[in-house]
Motif scaffolding. Structure first.
Motif, short mmCIF file in Angstrom:
data_model
loop_
_atom_site.label_atom_id
_atom_site.label_comp_id
_atom_site.label_asym_id
_atom_site.label_seq_id
_atom_site.Cartn_x
_atom_site.Cartn_y
_atom_site.Cartn_z
N LEU A 59 0.85 -1.19 0.00
CA LEU A 59 0.00 0.00 0.00
C LEU A 59 0.88 1.24 0.00
O LEU A 59 1.77 1.36 0.86
CB LEU A 59 -0.92 0.02 1.23
N VAL A 60 0.64 2.14 -0.94
CA VAL A 60 1.47 3.33 -1.11
C VAL A 60 0.63 4.58 -0.92
O VAL A 60 -0.45 4.72 -1.50
CB VAL A 60 2.10 3.36 -2.52
N ASP A 61 1.15 5.51 -0.10
CA ASP A 61 0.50 6.80 0.05
C ASP A 61 1.55 7.87 0.28
O ASP A 61 2.61 7.60 0.86
CB ASP A 61 -0.51 6.80 1.21
N SER A 62 1.24 9.09 -0.15
CA SER A 62 2.22 10.18 -0.08
C SER A 62 2.15 10.99 1.20
O SER A 62 3.00 11.85 1.42
CB SER A 62 2.04 11.12 -1.28
N LEU A 63 1.16 10.74 2.05
CA LEU A 63 1.00 11.50 3.29
C LEU A 63 1.43 10.67 4.50
O LEU A 63 0.86 9.61 4.75
CB LEU A 63 -0.45 11.95 3.46
N GLN A 64 2.40 11.15 5.24
CA GLN A 64 2.97 10.40 6.35
C GLN A 64 1.93 10.07 7.42
O GLN A 64 1.94 8.97 7.98
CB GLN A 64 4.12 11.18 6.97
N LYS A 65 1.02 10.98 7.70
CA LYS A 65 0.01 10.72 8.74
C LYS A 65 -0.91 9.56 8.36
O LYS A 65 -1.29 8.76 9.22
CB LYS A 65 -0.81 11.98 9.01
N ARG A 66 -1.25 9.47 7.09
CA ARG A 66 -2.08 8.34 6.67
C ARG A 66 -1.29 7.04 6.75
O ARG A 66 -1.84 5.99 7.10
CB ARG A 66 -2.60 8.57 5.25
N VAL A 67 -0.01 7.10 6.44
CA VAL A 67 0.85 5.92 6.56
C VAL A 67 0.90 5.44 8.01
O VAL A 67 0.82 4.24 8.29
CB VAL A 67 2.26 6.22 6.02
N ILE B 60 3.43 -1.28 4.01
CA ILE B 60 3.02 0.11 3.87
C ILE B 60 4.23 0.95 3.48
O ILE B 60 5.28 0.86 4.12
CB ILE B 60 2.42 0.67 5.18
N ILE B 61 4.07 1.78 2.44
CA ILE B 61 5.18 2.61 1.97
C ILE B 61 4.75 4.06 1.86
O ILE B 61 3.69 4.36 1.28
CB ILE B 61 5.71 2.13 0.61
N HIS B 62 5.57 4.95 2.40
CA HIS B 62 5.36 6.38 2.26
C HIS B 62 6.16 6.87 1.07
O HIS B 62 7.40 6.91 1.11
CB HIS B 62 5.80 7.10 3.54
N ALA B 63 5.48 7.23 -0.03
CA ALA B 63 6.19 7.65 -1.24
C ALA B 63 5.22 8.25 -2.24
O ALA B 63 4.01 8.01 -2.18
CB ALA B 63 6.91 6.46 -1.89
N ARG B 64 5.76 9.03 -3.17
CA ARG B 64 5.01 9.45 -4.35
C ARG B 64 5.10 8.33 -5.37
O ARG B 64 6.16 7.72 -5.58
CB ARG B 64 5.62 10.73 -4.94
N ALA B 65 4.00 8.06 -6.03
CA ALA B 65 3.97 6.98 -7.01
C ALA B 65 5.00 7.17 -8.11
O ALA B 65 5.66 6.22 -8.54
CB ALA B 65 2.57 6.88 -7.63
N GLU B 66 5.18 8.44 -8.56
CA GLU B 66 6.11 8.70 -9.64
C GLU B 66 7.55 8.37 -9.25
O GLU B 66 8.34 7.93 -10.08
CB GLU B 66 6.03 10.17 -10.08
N ASP B 67 7.89 8.61 -7.98
CA ASP B 67 9.25 8.31 -7.51
C ASP B 67 9.44 6.81 -7.32
O ASP B 67 10.44 6.24 -7.76
CB ASP B 67 9.52 9.05 -6.19
N LEU B 68 8.46 6.17 -6.68
CA LEU B 68 8.58 4.74 -6.40
C LEU B 68 8.56 3.92 -7.69
O LEU B 68 9.21 2.87 -7.78
CB LEU B 68 7.44 4.30 -5.48
N GLY B 69 7.85 4.42 -8.69
CA GLY B 69 7.74 3.70 -9.95
C GLY B 69 9.04 3.62 -10.73
O GLY B 69 9.16 2.85 -11.69
#
Length: 237
Positions: free
Chosen positions: A97-105, A122-131
């Motif tokens: 599961l990937v999300d860019s907001l640390q609080k949601r992570v 669970i991963i804290h990242a922007r999809a464009e960077d992780l991709g």
């Protein structure tokens, strides 16, 4: 599909129902601290978040993704939808599961800890960077995403993660036909093709939903994804 969706909850085990009830309690508790959802009543959460996330559970094409040993990534998971509900009912599938907001992570990490879920990362990242990361690029059997972006933008987020001949499943609302009209260029450039569309009506007149099934037909050009923020500001048209 209407009758099947109405019976989804009845098909769950007592253990699975208990997990969803705990998930709901945590969602309401954390929603007082961070903005996770505008839907906080149990009947609405059960249908509009939980059963909605489980559309794949009654899909004619669920075997594309939900077989033991498969790896599935949920991009822009937000409060954990559809990833957490799917992980509850498919314990032999590995979910990232990937999300860019640390609080949601942090919320999601609490959820999987409280529920004792062992098949979720669970991963804290922007999809464009992780991709672009070798550890994640084209490493998944499939990708799912719900309520994140329009089809042409979302394809650029998801396609980099999916292996050749793998699958993308998008959860879409009533504007799906308009979005698909503007996605043909994106499909061509991002090496995917729409293979199936499934239409659903949620119980209790909670609205229509659609599952779009795209197959990855070849490896993706290194040009994609573009830098963070570009896909949404300059979508492929």
């Amino acid at each position: 599909m209407d009758n099947q969706l109405s019976m989804v909850w009845d098909r769950l085990s007592d253990h699975q129902k208990s997990a969803f009830e705990t998930f709901f309690q945590l969602l309401v508790e954390w929603n007082e601290k961070i903005n996770l959802t505008a839907i906080i009543d149990w009947p609405d959460v059960r249908i509009k978040h939980f059963i909605d996330s489980l559309l794949i559970y009654v899909s004619n094409y669920r075997s594309f993704l939900m077989e033991p040993g498969r790896r599935v990534i949920d991009v822009g998971t937000g409060a954990g939808f559809p990833g957490i509900p799917l992980a509850i009912v498919y314990p032999e599938v590995s979910f990232t599961l990937v999300d860019s907001l640390q609080k949601r992570v942090q919320f999601l990490q609490t959820v999987i800890s409280e529920l004792g879920i062992e098949n979720v990362e669970i991963i804290h990242a922007r999809a464009e960077d992780l991709g672009r990361s070798p550890d994640y690029r084209e490493q998944f059997s499939g990708a799912v995403s719900r309520a994140v972006a329009k089809v042409n933008v979302l394809l650029e987020y998801l396609s980099p993660f999916v292996e050749k001949h793998g699958w993308i499943c998008m959860y879409k609302g009533p504007q799906v036909d308009d979005e698909l009209q503007f996605s043909k260029v994106a499909q061509s450039k991002l090496a995917v093709h729409l293979q199936h569309q499934e239409d659903f009506r949620l119980p209790d007149e909670a609205g229509t939903r659609h599952l779009l099934w795209f197959q990855k037909i070849s490896s993706l050009s290194r040009k994609y994804p573009r830098k963070a923020g570009i896909p949404s500001k300059q979508p492929l048209l």
